[in-house]
Design a protein around this motif. Structure first.
Motif, PDB file in Angstrom:
ATOM      1  N   GLN A  21       0.872  -1.159  -0.096  1.00 17.16           N
ATOM      2  CA  GLN A  21      -0.070   0.034  -0.005  1.00 17.16           C
ATOM      3  C   GLN A  21       0.818   1.340   0.084  1.00 17.16           C
ATOM      4  O   GLN A  21       0.741   2.075   0.672  1.00 17.16           O
ATOM      5  CB  GLN A  21      -1.056  -0.179   1.207  1.00 17.16           C
ATOM      6  N   GLU A  43     -11.180   8.883  -6.381  1.00 20.44           N
ATOM      7  CA  GLU A  43     -12.561   8.223  -5.625  1.00 20.44           C
ATOM      8  C   GLU A  43     -13.600   9.539  -5.598  1.00 20.44           C
ATOM      9  O   GLU A  43     -14.692   9.002  -5.308  1.00 20.44           O
ATOM     10  CB  GLU A  43     -12.124   7.635  -4.468  1.00 20.44           C
ATOM     11  N   ASN A 433      -1.298  -3.249  14.300  1.00 22.85           N
ATOM     12  CA  ASN A 433      -2.140  -1.948  14.324  1.00 22.85           C
ATOM     13  C   ASN A 433      -1.085  -0.907  13.396  1.00 22.85           C
ATOM     14  O   ASN A 433      -2.047  -0.060  12.855  1.00 22.85           O
ATOM     15  CB  ASN A 433      -2.034  -1.321  15.879  1.00 22.85           C
ATOM     16  N   ALA A 436      -2.370  -2.139   9.868  1.00 31.47           N
ATOM     17  CA  ALA A 436      -3.710  -1.636   9.461  1.00 31.47           C
ATOM     18  C   ALA A 436      -3.934  -0.350   9.283  1.00 31.47           C
ATOM     19  O   ALA A 436      -4.640   0.082   8.210  1.00 31.47           O
ATOM     20  CB  ALA A 436      -4.509  -2.120  10.781  1.00 31.47           C
ATOM     21  N   TYR A 439      -3.567   0.945   5.796  1.00 33.69           N
ATOM     22  CA  TYR A 439      -4.716   1.120   5.020  1.00 33.69           C
ATOM     23  C   TYR A 439      -5.642   2.421   5.568  1.00 33.69           C
ATOM     24  O   TYR A 439      -6.184   3.191   4.758  1.00 33.69           O
ATOM     25  CB  TYR A 439      -5.697  -0.148   5.263  1.00 33.69           C
ATOM     26  N   ARG A 440      -5.903   2.567   6.779  1.00 33.19           N
ATOM     27  CA  ARG A 440      -6.830   3.446   7.472  1.00 33.19           C
ATOM     28  C   ARG A 440      -6.136   4.774   6.564  1.00 33.19           C
ATOM     29  O   ARG A 440      -7.208   5.821   6.636  1.00 33.19           O
ATOM     30  CB  ARG A 440      -6.845   3.421   8.742  1.00 33.19           C
TER      31      ARG A 440
ATOM     32  N   ALA B  61     -12.109  -0.808  -2.284  1.00 36.97           N
ATOM     33  CA  ALA B  61     -10.845  -0.240  -2.495  1.00 36.97           C
ATOM     34  C   ALA B  61      -9.711  -0.589  -1.573  1.00 36.97           C
ATOM     35  O   ALA B  61      -8.529  -0.860  -1.624  1.00 36.97           O
ATOM     36  CB  ALA B  61     -10.937   1.295  -2.408  1.00 36.97           C
ATOM     37  N   LEU B  62     -10.059  -0.687  -0.388  1.00 39.57           N
ATOM     38  CA  LEU B  62      -9.286  -0.970   1.037  1.00 39.57           C
ATOM     39  C   LEU B  62      -9.754  -2.111   1.749  1.00 39.57           C
ATOM     40  O   LEU B  62     -11.310  -2.293   1.853  1.00 39.57           O
ATOM     41  CB  LEU B  62      -9.177   0.218   1.884  1.00 39.57           C
ATOM     42  N   PRO B  63      -9.017  -2.958   2.164  1.00 39.26           N
ATOM     43  CA  PRO B  63      -9.588  -4.375   3.020  1.00 39.26           C
ATOM     44  C   PRO B  63     -10.062  -3.892   4.427  1.00 39.26           C
ATOM     45  O   PRO B  63      -9.638  -4.707   5.307  1.00 39.26           O
ATOM     46  CB  PRO B  63      -8.292  -5.134   2.857  1.00 39.26           C
ATOM     47  N   LEU B  64     -10.971  -3.211   4.456  1.00 38.37           N
ATOM     48  CA  LEU B  64     -11.661  -2.399   5.736  1.00 38.37           C
ATOM     49  C   LEU B  64     -13.061  -2.677   5.724  1.00 38.37           C
ATOM     50  O   LEU B  64     -13.694  -2.340   4.638  1.00 38.37           O
ATOM     51  CB  LEU B  64     -11.094  -1.059   6.106  1.00 38.37           C
ATOM     52  N   ALA B 115      -8.455  -3.892  15.636  1.00 37.09           N
ATOM     53  CA  ALA B 115      -9.711  -3.675  15.279  1.00 37.09           C
ATOM     54  C   ALA B 115     -10.378  -2.663  16.200  1.00 37.09           C
ATOM     55  O   ALA B 115      -9.927  -2.540  17.571  1.00 37.09           O
ATOM     56  CB  ALA B 115     -10.826  -4.812  15.325  1.00 37.09           C
ATOM     57  N   ASN B 131     -14.919  -1.212  13.268  1.00 34.01           N
ATOM     58  CA  ASN B 131     -14.068  -0.922  12.287  1.00 34.01           C
ATOM     59  C   ASN B 131     -12.870  -1.991  12.368  1.00 34.01           C
ATOM     60  O   ASN B 131     -12.120  -2.192  13.302  1.00 34.01           O
ATOM     61  CB  ASN B 131     -13.480   0.543  12.429  1.00 34.01           C
ATOM     62  N   LEU B 132     -12.800  -2.799  11.304  1.00 30.42           N
ATOM     63  CA  LEU B 132     -11.654  -3.985  11.417  1.00 30.42           C
ATOM     64  C   LEU B 132     -11.270  -4.255   9.780  1.00 30.42           C
ATOM     65  O   LEU B 132     -11.876  -3.745   8.868  1.00 30.42           O
ATOM     66  CB  LEU B 132     -12.208  -4.933  12.094  1.00 30.42           C
ATOM     67  N   LEU B 133     -10.160  -5.037   9.900  1.00 36.66           N
ATOM     68  CA  LEU B 133      -9.838  -5.574   8.463  1.00 36.66           C
ATOM     69  C   LEU B 133     -10.859  -6.447   8.038  1.00 36.66           C
ATOM     70  O   LEU B 133     -11.361  -7.221   8.877  1.00 36.66           O
ATOM     71  CB  LEU B 133      -8.707  -6.164   8.706  1.00 36.66           C
ATOM     72  N   LYS B 135     -10.840  -9.259   6.528  1.00 35.20           N
ATOM     73  CA  LYS B 135     -10.405 -10.730   6.568  1.00 35.20           C
ATOM     74  C   LYS B 135     -11.250 -11.001   8.201  1.00 35.20           C
ATOM     75  O   LYS B 135     -11.359 -12.206   8.447  1.00 35.20           O
ATOM     76  CB  LYS B 135      -8.895 -11.140   6.759  1.00 35.20           C
TER      77      LYS B 135
END
Lengths: 579, 492
Positions: A21, A43, A433, A436, A439-440, B61-64, B115, B131-133, B135
């Motif tokens: 990413q 987007e 964390n 993740a 992505y966030r 778009a994102l794995p969330l 998460a 709110n989490l991935l 998967k």
């Protein structure tokens, strides 16, 4: 074994974002020196545009502290054609205003002399102005009134707002000055026009009213908040040689002394193209954007000489520093350690240390709030800056717990990091964390712009893509090495905040002090605090003997105070001897 | 396309050193048209068989994944004397552990998964959000179900939250902004209105774990829920998962009653709280409207010109740019969902110029109520609203969230075309409308003016500006006592 297996599985999946990413930044350079960073993102039909000037309060010197920030405000005041209906007369008025300001500055010099000699006590009150000063102010106001008839108020803002732009703002830190906005995707050329015009030919009109606005900002953020004044002083105590020791907003006597001439010089030195990075994120085609930017920003001449860099290095600290403050806050401990600058190889380890300590499953909360139960809240923050860095830990004391206890508990948690193995799943939790978060952070166009501005302002935009893998590579050995290296006694400054007498409500009051007169309470509280924080029983016994050796006198108020202090001393000695 | 052609042309001449094509004013630039249609609620709305309505927006778009459950409840349902009950229930729903996991185990598991599972209850709504991935979605939904149906409300966490809350309460008078917020609420809506009642040490000490359990069982069931979901999932699969999430609820509660809507504003005049800070805070208040008032679009435009529009507004221009009196000055006219929310204008300025700066605010309220705004002003306000509109729905999470909120507050039922009509409602506001609504709602002489700051310095005024606090509004200055932060009883 099962636990171990799970970590591996999560680590394997978590590894994807870290390496997959990256923010796809295209870097270009204009012939006149501007760096240009472009990120395509379709987007939403918007473009987030910004630029960062590589200048902050660290580039200032005593006497003009706050100028980088004041300058940021002035960049919204327009150009020869934006903000006035008569550019020629507008400039004439500005020059006439400067002449009067020069005379006002001479009066201010006299007022400062009177202050030094003790002839006046406060030169900021409206009554302190000399007669000549008031006269000059009247002359200045006449010019201002004439100028106002020509002014088109906040036209720079109005044009953007009318075009559907949002989030227009700017910020100044120790290290950078960032400007940003979001425009509809069909208005890229407007952005180029507006931003290149204000860089090419800014006009600093309404300079002195804006200086007053900045002082109100200082009152709002620093002087009239519970901790602002203290945070500023503690920061000044923390840094010795480095210019980080003055506040970004500026010292209160410097702000009203900055002149427009100084702002002009500042602009000439630090707002040259080679000291600025332009950044666009959003719904555009990069080749088109590059052409437009080249056309508009290419007009700005390259500077003659590169701006000077900050060369002062912080000295090696040879002693711990301590700061005791009475404020309108709950009792708390604030600790700062000197660490490393942004991009330093140890900065990634310190980020991991921060996260091991932070949050409801972090070691400070679990150790101080849930375990030892000495605090109601605790947290940590690693703050690498462009030229040097620091690490902060803070905790709010639980009712009845001394600040020494809280402070020692923080050290105990850090000591454990330095000496005991860290469970693999705990380290993995922290890394998950960070993974993740990769992505966030990509959720909005504007958010991405902000990250690039910040990282570039700190020294290198590439960190937005390179820090993730470096954090994932941090090992337990790294953590132990770094913790031992930076979290030393000599490297730290410690602030103890106690609650100011008479604030925080009835329950904040020590019942033993209830019978004392109001003017005695502050002293009694001070004594009580010092007694509670002393851990050496022998020292307390010496104090007790000293007091008992003194004649109590005949004043019943004084007798009462003495009695309470003796009682406090006795019970603290008993408490210590029991341990 | 036209803009592009122009740019290329200018670039060509720029290369030869001639720059005549860059205009001297931005109005001379031309831009391609930008068309934008807002999303339609019907494309996202799903009536779940298990009860709640859900708004679902897929975003690969994102794995969330984000899932939020809004709950009809709030502080308005707290019995008198139990202030803080809603906050405690909301906080501890997730933070106090769930059936299969202690609070500590749940925190550790969520942290390991990176998460977020959070819960809270405010004035008139509650929410539980995940709110989490993507998967980890199955595990996350199982935890969410347990939080909603079987929270533990662990006693040690209850005690800790009470201790932290009381600790936080001690800070109520530390910052003048916090005093201002509490007093403004009481003046604007009356001390007896539910929203003005705040917790005290005593009310928190009267709470028990059983109170929380009862509150939870009464309101947390599917008939009181509205759901929003966005992110990386297949729509049909997610619908099936949500059906399971809300099926076979283990208890039946009550349907939440309407929110009481009977606030009363204090009598006009100046109210002063003495606080030793060198910058005074001012709030000028008047009764407001509900957001479904037919005049609300006109009020929105009017307020933008007066003080809502930042640097293009009159208050900012006069108080900040002209006079250098404040860092920020502005106004808000929010439009309440359940009851009329107050109009409020505000600023912070050094003690000696409090009266003068407030006078300017009142003058500007007068001016907009008596003289038409300019064409340029109304154009700026309208273009700004209309052309920044796509930002309302710039992420899938915002689409699902906004529509779910509209369902929750009843706006969707009452005005299903609200967003598709929004821009034309703003466009049709005229200068006459602005004048009319300003005249109707802005009465500076009746304003309630709250001032928090150094009384003595503020009352002195400033030698250059002969206006005194006593001369503002109806002329009456009432000193309000500081209230003890823990008891809310006046302090002498």
């Amino acid at each position: 074994m099962k636990r171990f297996l799970m970590s591996v599985v999560v680590a394997a999946t978590a590894a994807v974002p870290v390496f997959g990413q990256k923010i796809p930044v295209v870097e270009k350079e204009l012939p006149n020196g501007f760096k240009l960073l472009l990120v395509e993102r379709h987007e939403e039909p918007r473009i987030a545009g910004g630029w960062v000037a590589h200048v902050g309060s660290a580039n200032e010197r005593p006497g003009i502290t706050g100028i980088a920030h004041l300058f940021e405000h002035m960049m919204f005041k327009g150009t020869p054609t934006l903000g006035t209906t008569d550019p020629k007369r507008d400039l004439e008025i500005i020059n006439e205003q400067e002449k009067i300001r020069e005379l006002i500055r001479q009066e201010e010099s006299k007022m400062r002399t009177a202050l030094r000699r003790g002839e006046v006590t406060d030169i900021t009150s409206p009554e302190a102005r000399t007669d000549r000063y008031r006269e000059l102010e009247q002359e200045f106001k006449r010019l201002l009134d004439e100028q106002r008839k020509l002014l088109v108020k906040n036209e720079f803002d109005r044009i953007y707002t009318t075009a559907g732009a949002t989030k227009m703002n700017a910020f100044t830190t120790e290290d950078m000055t960032g400007y940003f906005i979001e425009v509809p995707s069909n208005k890229l050329e407007l952005w180029c026009w507006m931003e290149s015009e204000r860089l090419l030919r800014p006009v600093f009109r309404e300079f002195y009213a804006e200086r007053d606005v900045v002082f109100e900002e200082r009152r709002m953020r620093t002087e009239s908040t519970p901790t602002g004044k203290f945070a500023e002083q503690f920061n000044a105590l923390f840094w010795d040689a480095h210019p980080y020791n003055w506040p970004v907003i500026g010292w209160p006597s410097d702000i009203p002394a900055i002149s427009k001439k100084q702002a002009d010089e500042f602009y000439g030195l630090y707002y040259q193209p080679q000291n600025i990075t332009l950044i666009l994120v959003g719904d555009f085609k990069p080749d088109q954007a590059e052409k437009l930017v080249g056309e508009y920003f290419g007009r700005i001449p390259k500077g003659n000489q590169p701006p000077p860099e900050v060369t002062t290095l912080e000295i090696q600290s040879s002693a711990e520093k301590r700061y005791n403050a009475e404020a309108e806050v709950n009792p708390q401990v604030d600790i700062l350690w000197r660490t490393v600058a942004f991009g330093h190889k140890d900065s990634y380890v310190l980020e991991v240390v921060e996260q091991l300590l932070n949050g409801r499953t972090g070691r400070l909360y679990k150790g101080l709030v849930l375990g030892r139960q000495v605090a109601t809240d605790a947290g940590a923050a690693s703050r690498p800056m462009k030229w040097a860095g620091m690490f902060n830990a803070s905790a709010e004391a639980k009712d009845g717990k001394s600040l020494d206890e809280v402070e020692q508990a923080v050290y105990a948690e850090i000591e454990k990091l330095a000496t005991e193995p860290i469970p693999a799943d705990e380290l993995q939790k922290v890394k998950n964390n960070f993974a993740a978060a990769e992505y966030r952070r990509l959720t909005t166009t504007f958010g991405m712009l902000y990250q690039i501005i910040f990282s570039e302002g700190m020294g290198d935009w590439r960190e937005i893509n390179e820090s993730g893998p470096r954090i994932q590579a941090v090992t337990q050995e790294d953590i132990q090495r770094v913790t031992k290296k930076y979290f030393t006694k000599e490297n730290r400054a410690v602030a103890h905040f106690t609650r100011k007498a008479g604030t925080g409500g009835a329950a904040g009051e020590d019942a033993d002090l209830a019978g004392l007169a109001a003017d005695q309470k502050p002293m009694a509280r001070q004594f009580t605090k010092r007694i509670a924080e002393t851990t050496d029983a022998a020292q307390l016994k010496a104090m007790l003997a000293g007091i008992q050796g003194q004649p109590a006198g005949t004043d019943p108020k004084r007798q009462q105070l003495q009695k309470i202090i003796v009682r406090k001393l006795e019970s603290r000695i008993a408490e210590l001897e029991k341990k | 396309m036209k803009a592009l052609a122009l740019s290329l042309l200018t670039l060509a001449t720029a290369a030869s050193g001639v720059l005549a094509e860059i205009p001297d004013r931005p109005e001379k630039l031309s831009f391609s048209a930008l068309s934008y249609d807002p999303p339609k609620p019907a494309d996202y709305r799903v009536q779940l068989k298990a009860g709640p309505v859900a708004y679902i927006a897929t975003d690969r778009a994102l794995p969330l994944v984000t899932i939020s459950v809004m709950v009809r409840c709030g502080a308005y349902l707290e019995p008198e004397g139990k202030e803080g009950l809603a906050d405690f229930t909301g906080h501890l729903l997730v933070r106090g552990g769930i059936a299969s996991k202690s609070a500590e185990e749940l925190e550790e598991r969520l942290a390991f998964l990176a998460a977020g599972l959070s819960s809270g209850i405010g004035d008139d709504s509650g929410s539980v959000s995940l709110n989490l991935l993507s998967k980890d979605l199955p595990e996350g939904l199982a935890l969410l179900r347990e939080a909603l149906t079987a929270p533990r409300f662990q006693k040690d966490k209850f005690d800790l939250h009470r201790e932290q809350s009381i600790q936080g309460m001690k800070q109520r008078n530390d910052d003048s902004g916090s005093i201002q917020a509490m007093e403004a609420e009481r003046l604007a809506y009356g001390t007896n209105f539910w929203a003005s009642r705040i917790s005290t040490e005593k009310s928190l000490k009267s709470l028990s774990v059983d109170d929380l359990k009862a509150y939870h069982q009464k309101w947390f069931h599917p008939a009181n829920f509205v759901v929003s979901a966005s992110g990386d999932f297949d729509r049909d699969e997610l619908i099936a998962k949500l059906e399971t999430l809300f099926a076979n609820w283990p208890f039946t509660g009550e349907k939440a009653p309407p929110v009481p809507a009977n606030p009363t504003m204090a009598a006009g005049g100046v109210y002063l709280v003495d606080k030793d800070v060198n910058q005074g805070r001012v709030s000028v208040m008047l009764p407001g409207v509900k957001r479904d008032d037919p005049d609300f679009p006109a009020i929105t435009v009017m307020n933008d010109i007066l003080g809502g529009g930042g640097f293009t507004s009159r208050l900012m221009n006069r108080v900040r740019s002209d006079e250098g009196l404040a860092y920020g000055a502005g106004s808000s006219f929010p439009g309440g969902v359940h009851y009329a929310r107050a109009f409020q204008a505000g600023l912070s300025t050094k003690s000696r110029t409090v009266a003068y700066a407030t006078r300017i605010v009142l003058d500007e309220m007068n001016r907009i109520a008596n003289t038409p705004v300019t064409d340029e002003e109304i154009n700026t306000a309208k273009r700004s609203f209309v052309d920044s509109f796509p930002g309302t729905f710039n992420t899938k999470a915002k689409i699902a969230g906004q529509f779910a909120t509209d369902e929750f507050t009843g706006r969707f039922a009452k005005d299903p075309e609200y967003w598709s009509k929004w821009r034309s409602r703003i466009e049709t506001v005229s200068k006459d409308d602005v004048l009319r609504v300003a005249k109707q709602h802005l009465h500076p002489d009746k304003a309630v003016i709250l001032v928090v700051g150094q009384k003595e310095e503020i009352l002195k005024g400033h030698p250059d500006h002969p206006v005194k606090l006593e001369q503002l509004a109806s002329g009456k200055v009432t000193q309000l006592p500081l209230r003890d932060p823990l008891t809310q009883e006046p302090v002498k």
